[in-house]
Design a protein around this motif. Structure first.
Motif, PDB file in Angstrom:
ATOM      1  N   ASN A  58      17.286  12.831  83.028  1.00 25.49           N
ATOM      2  CA  ASN A  58      18.306  12.414  82.073  1.00 25.49           C
ATOM      3  C   ASN A  58      19.647  12.275  82.790  1.00 25.49           C
ATOM      4  N   MET A  60      22.392  11.475  81.805  1.00 26.13           N
ATOM      5  CA  MET A  60      23.519  11.960  81.020  1.00 26.13           C
ATOM      6  C   MET A  60      23.721  13.462  81.184  1.00 26.13           C
ATOM      7  N   GLN A  62      22.296  16.155  79.886  1.00 30.28           N
ATOM      8  CA  GLN A  62      22.381  16.909  78.640  1.00 30.28           C
ATOM      9  C   GLN A  62      20.988  17.301  78.180  1.00 30.28           C
TER      10      GLN A  62
END
Length: 219
Positions: A58, A60, A62
């Protein structure tokens, strides 16, 4: 098999709760928030949201993330909606109308309730709830929540749950968002039907299982 990346003390709790509701076998991969570590990049740091292996999954950085049959999902509410739709049962939509209502309630809570409720949690997590600035932040967040709480209070006059009289993934999504404001007892006391609805949701065995595992995790 379903794999859930994340810890129970995070928005991954939503995925863990739903997996318990559905009776799904799953593998849990603990990934902690990098902000909880002095040096998330240290050689002996536990797997965290800045670990290269996780960022590769991921970008991002998160949690939560799930993997199932080659699908990777990285947004907690998308995860719960997907799992309910895929695995069916009474928590899922029975038809297109219910599907639209589940999506509407979920988006409403994410946009109208969660931002202010998270500010409350962040203030308490920072230990600032008794400072002048912290009290002002919490008061402003509670004021911002009043309209949404009143809206749900009115809806619950004739309904036990947000789709009527059946607990669904929409209730789970909302309950996990409304939980962020539970420190503000007076807010819930002013909205007794919301308070009773949240208690019904949290009395479910699957929620109790999830919370026990959450409490067992290191703070």
């Amino acid at each position: 098999m379903l794999t859930i990346h994340g810890v129970y003390r995070s928005r991954a709790s939503r995925a863990y709760w739903l997996a318990e509701e559905l009776g799904l076998a799953f593998r849990s991969v603990p990934v902690i928030q990098a902000r909880r570590l002095a040096d998330p990049h240290a050689a002996d740091a536990p797997l965290n949201t800045q670990s290269p292996a996780f960022v590769a999954l991921n970008p991002m950085a998160q949690i939560p993330v799930i993997e199932e049959d080659g699908l990777v999902l990285t947004e907690s509410l998308a995860i719960t909606l997907y799992l309910a739709a895929r695995h069916g049962g009474p928590l899922a939509a029975a038809d297109g109308r219910e599907e639209a209502l589940i999506l509407e309630w979920t988006l409403w809570a994410a946009t109208s309730i969660e931002p202010a409720a998270v500010r409350i949690v962040q203030t308490y997590d920072a230990g600032q709830e008794e400072t002048l600035a912290g009290k002002e932040t919490v008061a402003q967040a509670v004021a911002a929540l009043e309209r949404g709480f009143s809206f749900l209070e009115g809806y619950l006059v004739e309904n036990d749950y947000v789709l009527g009289n059946r607990f669904t993934v929409a209730d789970l999504n909302l309950a996990e968002i409304f939980r962020y404001a539970m420190s503000e007892a007076a807010l819930f006391d002013r909205h007794p039907r919301v308070k009773a609805w949240l208690a019904r949701c949290q009395a479910r065995p699957a929620f109790q299982t999830m919370m026990a595992r959450r409490e067992a995790e290191a703070a």
